[in-house]
Design an enzyme around this catalytic site. Structure first.
Site, PDB file in Angstrom:
ATOM      1  CG  ASP A  23      -1.663   1.312   1.250  1.00 46.60           C
ATOM      2  OD1 ASP A  23      -2.118   1.303   0.376  1.00 46.60           O
ATOM      3  OD2 ASP A  23      -1.982   2.225   2.191  1.00 46.60           O
ATOM      4  CB  SER A  24       0.349   4.864  -0.232  1.00 51.55           C
ATOM      5  OG  SER A  24      -0.822   4.823   0.187  1.00 51.55           O
ATOM      6  CB  CYS A  86      -3.055   1.053  -2.530  1.00 53.14           C
ATOM      7  SG  CYS A  86      -2.997   2.365  -2.814  1.00 53.14           S
ATOM      8  CD  GLU A 166      -1.323   8.148   7.094  1.00 51.98           C
ATOM      9  OE1 GLU A 166      -0.581   8.512   7.083  1.00 51.98           O
ATOM     10  OE2 GLU A 166      -1.895   7.190   6.470  1.00 51.98           O
ATOM     11  CB  CYS A 205      -9.867   5.047   0.059  1.00 57.45           C
ATOM     12  SG  CYS A 205      -8.354   5.525   1.307  1.00 57.45           S
ATOM     13  CG  HIS A 207      -6.216   6.204   4.983  1.00 55.42           C
ATOM     14  ND1 HIS A 207      -5.361   5.008   4.075  1.00 55.42           N
ATOM     15  CD2 HIS A 207      -5.489   6.749   5.657  1.00 55.42           C
ATOM     16  CE1 HIS A 207      -4.241   5.194   3.813  1.00 55.42           C
ATOM     17  NE2 HIS A 207      -4.288   6.387   5.703  1.00 55.42           N
TER      18      HIS A 207
HETATM   19  N1  DGL Z   1      -3.601   3.617   0.458  1.00 54.94           N
HETATM   20  C1  DGL Z   1      -5.028   5.195  -0.777  1.00 54.94           C
HETATM   21  C2  DGL Z   1      -5.646   4.401  -1.442  1.00 54.94           C
HETATM   22  O1  DGL Z   1      -6.738   3.149  -0.778  1.00 54.94           O
HETATM   23  C3  DGL Z   1      -4.856   5.988   0.419  1.00 54.94           C
HETATM   24  C4  DGL Z   1      -3.995   6.530   0.768  1.00 54.94           C
HETATM   25  C5  DGL Z   1      -3.318   7.047  -0.495  1.00 54.94           C
HETATM   26  O2  DGL Z   1      -3.559   8.235  -1.407  1.00 54.94           O
HETATM   27  O3  DGL Z   1      -2.217   6.916  -0.730  1.00 54.94           O
HETATM   28  O4  DGL Z   1      -6.606   4.656  -2.326  1.00 54.94           O
END
Ligand code: DGL
Length: 295
Positions: A23-24, A86, A166, A205, A207
């Site tokens: 993931d990011s 992600c 975050e 997403c 998060h």
């Molecule tokens: N992990 C990203 C997503 O699910 C969210 C966080 C980001 O923008 O990096 O889209």
């Protein structure tokens, strides 16, 4: 010449490899959490590209490059299956990652999320909220319409939700205020005008599941909130079984298995990754399981 015995011993070796996820940042641990629950015998190697997060505000070519680099790092370490945990990276880069690493199965989170939405909706009116990148690419819309051509979809980017999570702001007036600012146009305002509202909201997403309570409060009753995590875990479980790659699915069936381990790679700030990761994963993360890497 490869003998049957050779094939089966290489399968046994492959079966012992971890499942890779990236993931990011730490958000993909919502997917890891569901996978640990549904695949308790498996080991996991999780990469969070925290140095370059967020992906959601970046252009599609940049996200593709990041995704290919993250995937390469995990493949280099040895994994038996890759999950792009992600939404933004799945929407931008799933076919590219699949083509680049064709020796293993690569699973994204968009299809499982779309499937959860189609199963949950009764009216066929679905709302999707995600990062700007995911919404711009329309991957969820396509995946929903492929399953349900008559579906009506409202898609909305809610980028500030990512920063809010975050910062650990998951509930209370600030979280609900921001949720209302974004979501009233889809739920509250049409209701006031006697118009139909979606009966299903996809938290598209990584998060957003952490804001579930604040979001549920704002959208009101009668709206089902769905996300990709548990459907992704279920798809991975099926895939591993089909390919005879599930631990405990080979000649070792019936043998007691040690519970799987989890190891982490991050591209920045190990203490922050560990602290935030615990919030997303819901269990303590031992610092010795986290390694700093560059991509
Ligand atoms: N992990 C990203 C997503 O699910 C969210 C966080 C980001 O923008 O990096 O889209």
């Amino acid at each position: 010449m490869i003998t049957t015995q050779g094939i089966s011993s290489s399968l046994s070796a492959q079966r012992e490899l971890p499942i890779g996820l990236f993931d990011s940042g730490v958000g993909g641990m919502t997917v890891l959490r569901a996978m640990r629950e549904q695949l308790p015998n498996e080991s996991f190697l999780y990469l969070g590209d925290t140095a370059r997060m967020p992906y959601g505000t970046k252009g599609v070519d940049t996200v593709k490059r990041y995704a290919l680099e993250a995937a390469a790092k995990l493949v280099e370490r040895g994994i038996k299956l890759l999950v792009i945990a992600c939404n933004t990276a799945t929407a931008a880069a799933l076919p590219d990652v699949q083509a680049a690493f064709s020796d293993i199965d690569v699973v994204g989170v968009v299809e499982p999320g779309a499937e959860a939405a189609c199963r949950a909706t009764k009216s066929g009116y679905i709302a999707v909220i995600a990062t700007s990148g995911t919404i711009r690419g329309r991957a969820y819309e396509r995946a929903i319409l492929r399953r349900m051509p008559e579906a009506r979809i409202s898609a909305l980017a809610c980028p500030l939700f990512v920063s809010m999570v975050e910062d650990g702001l998951l509930e209370g007036p600030l979280a609900e205020g921001l949720a209302a600012r974004y979501l009233d146009q889809i739920f509250h305002d049409p209701r006031e005008q006697g118009l139909e509202v979606p009966d299903t909201l996809v938290l598209a997403c990584t998060h957003f599941p952490l804001l579930r309570n604040a979001i549920a409060h704002v959208v009101g009753e009668g709206v089902t909130l769905v996300d990709s995590a548990s459907n992704t875990a279920r798809d991975v479980r099926r895939l591993l079984q089909e390919k005879h790659l599930a631990r405990g699915a080979g000649p070792d069936v019936g043998m007691p298995l040690c519970p799987g381990s989890v190891r982490f790679l991050t591209t920045d700030d190990v203490p922050r990754f560990t602290r935030m990761g615990e919030l997303f994963l819901g269990i303590p993360i031992a610092p010795c399981t986290v390694e700093l890497v560059t991509l």
